[in-house]
Design an enzyme around this catalytic site. Sequence first.
Site, PDB file in Angstrom:
ATOM      1  N   LYS A 454       0.866  -1.269  -0.137  1.00  0.00           N
ATOM      2  CA  LYS A 454       0.013  -0.135   0.099  1.00  0.00           C
ATOM      3  C   LYS A 454       0.947   0.926  -0.078  1.00  0.00           C
ATOM      4  CE  LYS A 454      -3.277   2.403   3.021  1.00  0.00           C
ATOM      5  NZ  LYS A 454      -4.178   2.332   4.059  1.00  0.00           N
ATOM      6  N   ASP A 456       1.344   5.094   0.194  1.00  0.00           N
ATOM      7  CA  ASP A 456       0.859   6.225   0.521  1.00  0.00           C
ATOM      8  C   ASP A 456       1.333   7.489   0.280  1.00  0.00           C
ATOM      9  OD1 ASP A 456      -1.327   7.506   1.871  1.00  0.00           O
ATOM     10  OD2 ASP A 456      -1.038   6.520   3.783  1.00  0.00           O
ATOM     11  N   ASN A 458       1.091  11.354   1.882  1.00  0.00           N
ATOM     12  CA  ASN A 458       0.263  12.189   2.737  1.00  0.00           C
ATOM     13  C   ASN A 458       0.291  13.669   2.868  1.00  0.00           C
ATOM     14  OD1 ASN A 458      -1.920  10.142   4.239  1.00  0.00           O
ATOM     15  ND2 ASN A 458       0.177   8.935   4.519  1.00  0.00           N
ATOM     16  N   ASP A 519     -10.392   7.976   3.007  1.00  0.00           N
ATOM     17  CA  ASP A 519      -9.945   7.651   4.549  1.00  0.00           C
ATOM     18  C   ASP A 519     -11.400   7.610   5.279  1.00  0.00           C
ATOM     19  OD1 ASP A 519      -7.566   7.114   4.756  1.00  0.00           O
ATOM     20  OD2 ASP A 519      -6.764   9.293   5.214  1.00  0.00           O
TER      21      ASP A 519
HETATM   22  C1  DGJ Z   1      -3.260   7.765   5.398  1.00  0.00           C
HETATM   23  C2  DGJ Z   1      -4.470   6.507   4.609  1.00  0.00           C
HETATM   24  O1  DGJ Z   1      -5.286   6.810   3.902  1.00  0.00           O
HETATM   25  C3  DGJ Z   1      -4.657   5.611   5.752  1.00  0.00           C
HETATM   26  O2  DGJ Z   1      -5.430   4.632   5.424  1.00  0.00           O
HETATM   27  C4  DGJ Z   1      -3.215   5.159   6.647  1.00  0.00           C
HETATM   28  O3  DGJ Z   1      -2.586   4.378   5.692  1.00  0.00           O
HETATM   29  C5  DGJ Z   1      -2.643   6.167   7.141  1.00  0.00           C
HETATM   30  N1  DGJ Z   1      -2.346   7.191   6.067  1.00  0.00           N
HETATM   31  C6  DGJ Z   1      -1.425   5.808   7.870  1.00  0.00           C
HETATM   32  O4  DGJ Z   1      -0.554   6.797   8.046  1.00  0.00           O
END
Ligand code: DGJ
Length: 705
Positions: A454, A456, A458, A519
């Site tokens: 996965k 990510d 952020n 999320d």
């Molecule tokens: C954002 C993701 O959308 C969540 O599902 C999770 O993986 C967090 N980051 C973890 O930091």
Amino acid sequence: MVEVGGNGRIWLLSGEHSSYALRLTRHDELLHLHWGPRLALADAEALAAEPPQRFRSFESRLDGREEYPVEGGPRFVRPALSVRAADGGGGRGSEWEFRGAETDDEVLRLTFRDPVHRLGVTLHYRMRAGSDVLERWATAVHEGGPGDPALDLLRLDSAAWTLPRADRRRLSHLHGRWAAESLLARAELTPGETVIGSRRGHTSHRHLPWVALDDGTAGEEHGEVYGCALAWSGSWRIAVQQLDDGVVQAVGGAGHDDSGLVRLAPGESYTAPVFAGLYTGGGFGAASRAWHAWQLAHVVPDAHTPRPVLYNSWEATKFDVELDHQRELARRAASMGVELFVVDDGWFGARTHAKAGLGDWTPNPDRFPEGLKPLADEVHGLGMHFGIWVEPEMVNPDSDLYRAHPDWVHHRPDRRRTEFRHQLVLDLGRPEVRTYLWEQLDELLRSAPIDYVKWDFNRSLTEPGAHTDPSLPHVQGLYGLLDRLRAAHPHVAFESCSGGGGRIDLGILSRTDQVWTSDNTDPLDRLPIQHGIGQIHPARVTAAWVTDSPNEQMQDRVSSLRYRFVSAMAGVLGVGGDLARWSGEELAEAGRWVELYKRIRPAVQLGRLYRLREPQEGLSAVQYVLGDDPERADEVVVLAWLQAQRYNESLPPLRLAALDTAAEYEVLAGGEPGEVLRGAVLAHRGLRTGLHGDLDATVVHLRRR
Ligand code: DGJ
């Protein structure tokens, strides 16, 4: 299919139900002729032979008629191409000379040259057999020699799409914010420009790079609909212009502004991402089905393999990842039939909270003293695949990587480094950063039997570049890294996540197996999000988890496992609750839902989608169909949700689509044939759902007898 007429100056591209035509004038102007229902070459030639319209002073004879408007000359529309030499010589306008055309069964390439800037531009068109999606993109090459100044492509869009004139135009697009992405907005287009895009260096939660246009009368299953979608994961822009005479033109490409996309030295080239277009006469539903089919056939890797049911530990643990707890979660997940167990954030470096560890991709020695292999082996022993979370493009200032290489992040030496979530963004445009990440991730994937990553992202990019868009080399670097990892580890599947749905587009989807939709895992909130994303992307790629109720985001809403499962079944089903706190009864019920999902999965993930009722208050429903004949479904799955029932309200039956009205359908209950229903009754009167009360939901699985 590509046909050539008009002495080699008219081109006609035809798909299953649509055609697209263009022509070159004797002044080397490339004009748009047609986009819509299928035409014969003779029709395109007749269109080209029509006498030109009269234009008065102040009116442009090219605006709204060109395939790819450039800056300069008798044009005032938003240009797709704006270029200047880095030393300012030659001004900013372009004038084209036609160089030549190349065609094969599916592709048309038209090449032009601006002799002043020595810029070669090729416009590419590809219409694949069996599809109505036309893929368009442009490439530019600096054809000058040593000593010539660099060229700044201030803007180089992928394509300009021109719609036929209509009395009205209505624009549909997807907008939102974190935890409420992909919501469908539909509004009358007015004269002027409507611009959507991202200035954030990633696709963003605010808009998905997709628009649809109709004449205000199209519905779910009728009417002409045009759509355009961009395959790009950095900053982007789609500008839809309604011109004075009502012509609508949509230009789109990488980068948000016109202030500098990329700088080309002599000999260098830039290829813009695909900006795909679709015409259908069958309404918004047919448009979605055509987009889905094209993505499953030509975009998403290995798309005809259904995605497994996964468990993800994030909502259960947050950063408190602990080996024994993970083992317990894995045992419980396996007992309910989960096929892939994913350890989310918190397994590596000093990542016991959001402030440290990003960048150091080795297992945390306190949490995983022997690395990830023992847990991965145990998960495999339980009959599941094993996955992990990473966020490779990021670094916490409190990390070994940042302490060693503070200059590897996007920054300006003389400016503050902007932090979000205590993290900075590594510059993947730099080869040494890509090499480091390749080595770390390759080593990680070799260190344990990892089947799933996965990936990510952020936070948004914040530091502007000097002459160019920093998200462009970053995303090119990201794509290259993903491609290299996929090639070296072909059994590993990848999920694109960006705080939920912050990076969902055709570009990332061509190198990942699924995306994390949002999320927000509240099952009611998810319905409009799924309704929106399904306009363009198939359920096969949109992950959805069943989590605890109430959960962290929605403390005040309690819903049944039934409601949560049926909501999440409209995508790639996952479970994300704290299973250690689920009762034996809940685990057993969840197991039955997982079993049911596996039976309906081929239809949901690979079938054709019909939206029966939109997710507004009350009853909403979707239908998935399998079968070779689009008018005579072999297998049907209906998912229906009732938000709330009013006093004494009787719910409408759901009239099912694409059924064989001469046939009977048996209801499969527990996989076994049960009640028999007549196709004509289901199509004309409809399916009674039996839903009642608040937050109720059901799954109906039918098979033709
Ligand atoms: C954002 C993701 O959308 C969540 O599902 C999770 O993986 C967090 N980051 C973890 O930091």
